[in-house]
Design an enzyme around this catalytic site. Structure first.
Site, short mmCIF file in Angstrom:
data_model
loop_
_atom_site.label_atom_id
_atom_site.label_comp_id
_atom_site.label_asym_id
_atom_site.label_seq_id
_atom_site.Cartn_x
_atom_site.Cartn_y
_atom_site.Cartn_z
N THR A 79 25.22 39.26 48.90
CA THR A 79 24.81 38.38 47.94
C THR A 79 25.90 37.16 48.40
OG1 THR A 79 24.14 39.71 46.07
CG2 THR A 79 24.94 37.38 45.44
N ALA A 121 30.18 41.59 59.83
CA ALA A 121 29.98 43.05 59.70
C ALA A 121 29.21 43.34 58.17
CB ALA A 121 31.10 43.62 59.63
N ARG A 139 26.56 46.65 56.28
CA ARG A 139 26.21 48.09 56.63
C ARG A 139 24.84 47.95 56.60
NH1 ARG A 139 29.71 51.49 52.24
NH2 ARG A 139 28.83 49.52 51.27
N LYS A 141 38.38 39.90 43.32
CA LYS A 141 39.55 39.86 42.12
C LYS A 141 40.23 41.17 42.10
CE LYS A 141 35.02 39.86 41.28
NZ LYS A 141 34.06 39.33 40.86
N GLU A 172 40.14 31.48 45.93
CA GLU A 172 39.58 30.77 44.88
C GLU A 172 38.21 31.34 44.24
OE1 GLU A 172 40.38 27.24 43.87
OE2 GLU A 172 39.22 28.26 42.30
N GLY A 212 22.24 39.07 41.17
CA GLY A 212 23.53 39.08 41.75
C GLY A 212 24.39 38.80 41.04
N GLU A 227 29.03 43.06 39.26
CA GLU A 227 29.56 43.96 39.85
C GLU A 227 28.73 44.99 40.66
OE1 GLU A 227 32.91 42.77 41.05
OE2 GLU A 227 31.88 41.11 40.10
N LYS A 256 40.55 38.73 36.34
CA LYS A 256 40.63 37.65 36.75
C LYS A 256 41.83 37.24 36.05
CE LYS A 256 35.70 37.35 37.58
NZ LYS A 256 34.14 37.32 37.20
N GLY A 285 26.90 34.35 41.10
CA GLY A 285 25.72 34.08 41.89
C GLY A 285 26.43 33.66 43.05
N1 HSE Z 1 30.38 39.99 38.12
C1 HSE Z 1 31.25 39.07 38.10
C2 HSE Z 1 30.83 37.98 37.00
C3 HSE Z 1 31.02 37.96 39.39
O1 HSE Z 1 29.44 38.35 36.46
O2 HSE Z 1 31.24 37.16 36.42
C4 HSE Z 1 31.65 36.67 39.56
O3 HSE Z 1 33.18 37.28 39.65
#
Ligand code: HSE
Length: 437
Positions: free
Chosen positions: A15, A45, A47, A106, A130, A188, A191, A206, A303
């Site tokens: 993603t 790289a 998979r 993160k 960032e 997307g 996590e 975060k 996203g």
């Molecule tokens: N899974 C995280 C979220 C992705 O939904 O905020 C961005 O860090």
């Protein structure tokens, strides 16, 4: 005249990796004008084979990420595979090999950032992150550079896009939790392990990073107090609205005389605050500095392209600084590494905040007096109270109250004693309130 092109190796072409490849190629001219030299992804790289919508033109696509961190021709490694391992080992190896690293990870920074930054400083390379916080919002840059003149007082944010998307869809459309989570995964946003989003772990990662760059303290993920969105019930969303509040999943870090608060939990926020109206996958971070006052940053928190926007900005920053003296670069955690403070993190019992309480009370004389006596004994002052009609055929009445600020330990004791009353059924629901003013 342009200098030689900078060669990038991407670890991951999913993603976010696919988004980075596309943004770098789609905005190539504009990026070259900004960076002063061309930035070319020579290797990636992955998979799984990349999807057809990813521009892999001119790239050597490999399965082996180690071949990239060991490749002497690559200047900057962009780590987008996520998770703790092998991301940590790959990052440390890239640093050892003298490469700069850009990461959106993160979890990696929150848990292993202290080790990674120490290694990077020793080697004179940069690790930029960032995209690790609040997706496309340049919040790291804002705090680390834009607000560098301030003594930061507190930072509060909606910093998990998936969680905010789920809460918004449930509230506005009455959709089912699992159904909305599946959509967040398909888009997307979520996590690889979506429990990280739902249980607040992603937000805690975060917040750990935000606290470090705001206050100049080492990363301390293990000290974050964390509650996820699974505890939010639709009835509480409705009652909160009756009092003029919205429930949001908030990460909050605040400097107090006794120490630093570091907490992630559902929170009632007055509905007139801008941040209370941040919906869907959008994130927002409020930063309060002593000189600037409150500042608010808003944008897509997850996203493909929003996250790629942050990663590419980091790549450009790294490229611009390639020829500078490492001692003159922006420090990883905003403060010089030898100037980090050992300010204690406050245990949750010591945190002071206001509360929303909901309980099921039997409908007979003296019941509320019993509850208010316990609150008074703990020095807890009631700000507002509502008694609601019974739910279903239950004869007990929902009683909802808002309290003034009090230490969490006192509220814990009050709740323990209220739950022990015969006239109170089941558990007391407690949601913290922040006015953010
Ligand atoms: N899974 C995280 C979220 C992705 O939904 O905020 C961005 O860090």
């Amino acid at each position: 005249m342009l200098l030689n092109a900078v060669k990038i190796g991407l670890l991951g072409l999913g993603t976010v990796g696919g988004g980075v490849a596309n943004v770098l190629s789609g905005n190539r001219k504009e990026i070259t004008r900004r960076a002063g030299r061309e930035i070319v992804v020579t290797h990636a790289a992955t998979r799984e084979p990349p999807t057809a919508d990813v521009d892999t033109d001119g790239m050597t696509v490999l399965k082996d990420a180690w071949a990239i961190v060991e490749n002497p021709d690559i200047d900057v490694v962009v780590e987008l595979i996520g998770g703790y391992e092998p991301a940590r080992e790959l990052t440390l190896k890239a640093i050892e090999n003298g490469k700069h690293v850009v990461t959106a990870n993160k979890a990696l920074i929150a848990l292993h950032g202290n080790e990674i930054f120490a290694a990077a400083q020793k080697k004179g390379v940069t690790v930029a992150f960032e995209a690790a916080v609040a997706g496309g919002i340049p919040i790291i840059k804002a705090i680390r550079e834009g607000l560098a003149g301030n003594h930061i007082d507190w930072v509060a944010g909606i910093i998990n896009g998936t969680g905010n998307f789920i809460l918004t869809e449930m509230r506005d459309k009455g959709r089912d939790f699992a159904d909305v989570l599946a959509e967040a995964q398909a888009l997307g946003y979520a996590e690889a392990d979506p429990t990280f989003d739902v249980e607040g772990i992603d937000a805690a990662h975060k917040l750990t990073i935000l606290a470090s760059i705001a206050f100049g303290i080492p990363l301390q993920f293990d000290k974050v107090y964390n509650e996820g969105i699974g505890r939010i019930e639709s009835i509480d969303v409705r009652y909160a609205e009756d009092f003029g509040y919205r429930i949001k999943h908030l990460g909050l870090t605040k400097r107090t005389a006794a120490g630093i608060e570091l907490r992630v939990h559902p929170t009632l926020i007055p509905n007139r605050r801008l941040i209370a109206n941040v919906d869907g996958v959008m994130n927002a971070v409020l930063v309060h500095g002593d000189a600037v006052g409150p500042t608010l940053y808003y944008g897509a928190g997850a996203g493909r392209n929003p996250t790629a926007s942050a990663v590419v900005a980091d790549i450009i920053d790294v490229v611009r600084a390639l020829t500078t003296d490492p001692g003159n670069r922006v420090p990883h955690l905003a403060f010089q590494a030898d100037a980090l403070a050992d300010t204690p993190i406050l245990p949750m019992a010591e945190v002071e905040t206001a509360y929303y309480l909901r309980m099921q009370a039997e409908d007979r004389p003296g019941v509320l007096a019993g509850v208010t006596r316990i609150l008074a004994d703990q020095g807890i002052s009631i700000e507002a109270m509502m008694q609601k009609p019974p739910m279903d055929d239950d004869e007990a009445l929902p009683v909802v109250m808002l309290t003034h600020r009090v230490r969490e330990a006192q509220m814990d004791e009050a709740i323990r004693r209220i739950e022990a009353l015969e006239s109170i059924r089941g558990h007391v629901t407690r949601i913290r309130i922040e006015t953010l003013n």
